[in-house]
Design a protein around this motif. Structure first.
Motif, mmCIF file in Angstrom:
data_model
loop_
_atom_site.group_PDB
_atom_site.id
_atom_site.type_symbol
_atom_site.label_atom_id
_atom_site.label_comp_id
_atom_site.label_asym_id
_atom_site.label_seq_id
_atom_site.Cartn_x
_atom_site.Cartn_y
_atom_site.Cartn_z
ATOM 1 N N THR A 55 0.811 -1.213 0.000
ATOM 2 C CA THR A 55 0.000 0.000 0.000
ATOM 3 C C THR A 55 0.852 1.274 0.000
ATOM 4 O O THR A 55 0.431 2.288 -0.547
ATOM 5 C CB THR A 55 -0.962 0.011 1.202
ATOM 6 N N HIS A 56 2.040 1.214 0.553
ATOM 7 C CA HIS A 56 2.919 2.396 0.522
ATOM 8 C C HIS A 56 3.320 2.692 -0.919
ATOM 9 O O HIS A 56 3.395 3.855 -1.315
ATOM 10 C CB HIS A 56 4.145 2.184 1.393
ATOM 11 N N ARG A 57 3.565 1.640 -1.710
ATOM 12 C CA ARG A 57 3.908 1.833 -3.124
ATOM 13 C C ARG A 57 2.738 2.459 -3.867
ATOM 14 O O ARG A 57 2.924 3.368 -4.681
ATOM 15 C CB ARG A 57 4.288 0.498 -3.769
ATOM 16 N N LEU A 113 -2.533 5.687 -7.302
ATOM 17 C CA LEU A 113 -3.392 6.126 -6.199
ATOM 18 C C LEU A 113 -4.672 6.758 -6.737
ATOM 19 O O LEU A 113 -5.757 6.518 -6.213
ATOM 20 C CB LEU A 113 -2.645 7.113 -5.302
ATOM 21 N N GLU A 114 -4.547 7.534 -7.784
ATOM 22 C CA GLU A 114 -5.729 8.167 -8.401
ATOM 23 C C GLU A 114 -6.698 7.111 -8.928
ATOM 24 O O GLU A 114 -7.915 7.234 -8.766
ATOM 25 C CB GLU A 114 -5.293 9.115 -9.523
ATOM 26 N N LYS A 115 -6.170 6.045 -9.523
ATOM 27 C CA LYS A 115 -7.034 4.955 -10.007
ATOM 28 C C LYS A 115 -7.757 4.270 -8.851
ATOM 29 O O LYS A 115 -8.947 3.983 -8.935
ATOM 30 C CB LYS A 115 -6.219 3.929 -10.792
ATOM 31 N N TYR A 116 -7.042 3.990 -7.781
ATOM 32 C CA TYR A 116 -7.656 3.377 -6.599
ATOM 33 C C TYR A 116 -8.746 4.284 -6.034
ATOM 34 O O TYR A 116 -9.844 3.844 -5.720
ATOM 35 C CB TYR A 116 -6.603 3.109 -5.517
ATOM 36 N N LYS A 117 -8.409 5.554 -5.895
ATOM 37 C CA LYS A 117 -9.351 6.512 -5.316
ATOM 38 C C LYS A 117 -10.629 6.594 -6.152
ATOM 39 O O LYS A 117 -11.737 6.524 -5.617
ATOM 40 C CB LYS A 117 -8.707 7.891 -5.206
ATOM 41 N N ILE A 140 -12.681 3.366 -5.658
ATOM 42 C CA ILE A 140 -13.288 3.273 -4.332
ATOM 43 C C ILE A 140 -14.436 4.269 -4.184
ATOM 44 O O ILE A 140 -15.459 3.973 -3.577
ATOM 45 C CB ILE A 140 -12.234 3.473 -3.239
ATOM 46 N N LEU A 141 -14.286 5.451 -4.759
ATOM 47 C CA LEU A 141 -15.300 6.499 -4.636
ATOM 48 C C LEU A 141 -16.357 6.434 -5.731
ATOM 49 O O LEU A 141 -17.160 7.352 -5.869
ATOM 50 C CB LEU A 141 -14.637 7.876 -4.623
ATOM 51 N N ASN A 142 -16.347 5.359 -6.513
ATOM 52 C CA ASN A 142 -17.328 5.155 -7.585
ATOM 53 C C ASN A 142 -17.269 6.220 -8.673
ATOM 54 O O ASN A 142 -18.276 6.538 -9.293
ATOM 55 C CB ASN A 142 -18.754 5.081 -7.019
ATOM 56 N N PRO A 199 -7.990 -1.081 -10.847
ATOM 57 C CA PRO A 199 -7.079 -2.190 -10.549
ATOM 58 C C PRO A 199 -7.848 -3.301 -9.828
ATOM 59 O O PRO A 199 -8.777 -3.024 -9.061
ATOM 60 C CB PRO A 199 -6.038 -1.557 -9.627
ATOM 61 N N GLN A 200 -7.468 -4.538 -10.062
ATOM 62 C CA GLN A 200 -8.151 -5.679 -9.452
ATOM 63 C C GLN A 200 -8.172 -5.575 -7.924
ATOM 64 O O GLN A 200 -9.183 -5.864 -7.292
ATOM 65 C CB GLN A 200 -7.494 -6.994 -9.895
ATOM 66 N N ASP A 201 -7.071 -5.135 -7.342
ATOM 67 C CA ASP A 201 -7.019 -4.994 -5.888
ATOM 68 C C ASP A 201 -8.014 -3.938 -5.392
ATOM 69 O O ASP A 201 -8.622 -4.098 -4.336
ATOM 70 C CB ASP A 201 -5.609 -4.619 -5.431
ATOM 71 N N ALA A 202 -8.190 -2.871 -6.160
ATOM 72 C CA ALA A 202 -9.158 -1.833 -5.779
ATOM 73 C C ALA A 202 -10.576 -2.378 -5.842
ATOM 74 O O ALA A 202 -11.413 -2.055 -4.997
ATOM 75 C CB ALA A 202 -9.006 -0.612 -6.680
#
Length: 131
Positions: free
Chosen positions: A31-33, A41-45, A48-50, A57-60
């Motif tokens: 997660t630090h990476r 991080l922008e992709k994850y965000k 997560i925020l729809n 990403p698969q992990d997200a």
């Protein structure tokens, strides 16, 4: 004897059910990476925020599946390892990318009704003031 065996089996089943944790699929994500990589991080965000319907990403996507329940139950189904990872990740995100941390909190907990329960269970996030 049969009754005793049935009671033992019932107890074992109850203990197994009580220790049901979320999948360990996210346990090895660095997660630090992710936090240190603005693009990722922008992709994850967004996921997560729809805000993104594709390109997550698969992990997200895995995180998104359990995120709301984990938040509402103060991570009741999180393993001890997952609890440590959550505290570390949120603390690191708050320290390194406070604006992203605040944006996510504003969306998922606008009334801050979960924050007090989180801090009671996990303690305050180091370097991240309560709001």
């Amino acid at each position: 004897m049969k009754c005793y065996c049935l009671m033992v089996l019932a107890c074992l089943a109850a203990v197994a059910a009580a220790e049901e944790y979320y999948s360990g699929k996210l346990d090895n994500v660095d997660t630090h990476r992710v936090i240190n990589n603005d693009r990722l991080l922008e992709k994850y965000k967004k996921c997560i925020l729809n805000k993104a319907e594709t390109g997550c990403p698969q992990d997200a996507l895995e995180l998104k599946k359990v995120f709301q329940e984990a938040l509402e139950t103060t991570c009741a189904k999180c393993s001890p390892q997952q609890q440590e990872k959550i505290k570390d990740t949120l603390g690191y995100l708050c320290k390194k990318k406070r604006h992203v941390f605040d944006e996510i909190l504003a969306k998922i907990d606008p009334d801050q009704k979960y924050r007090a329960a989180f801090e009671a269970k996990f303690g305050k996030l180091e370097g991240c003031p309560s709001t």
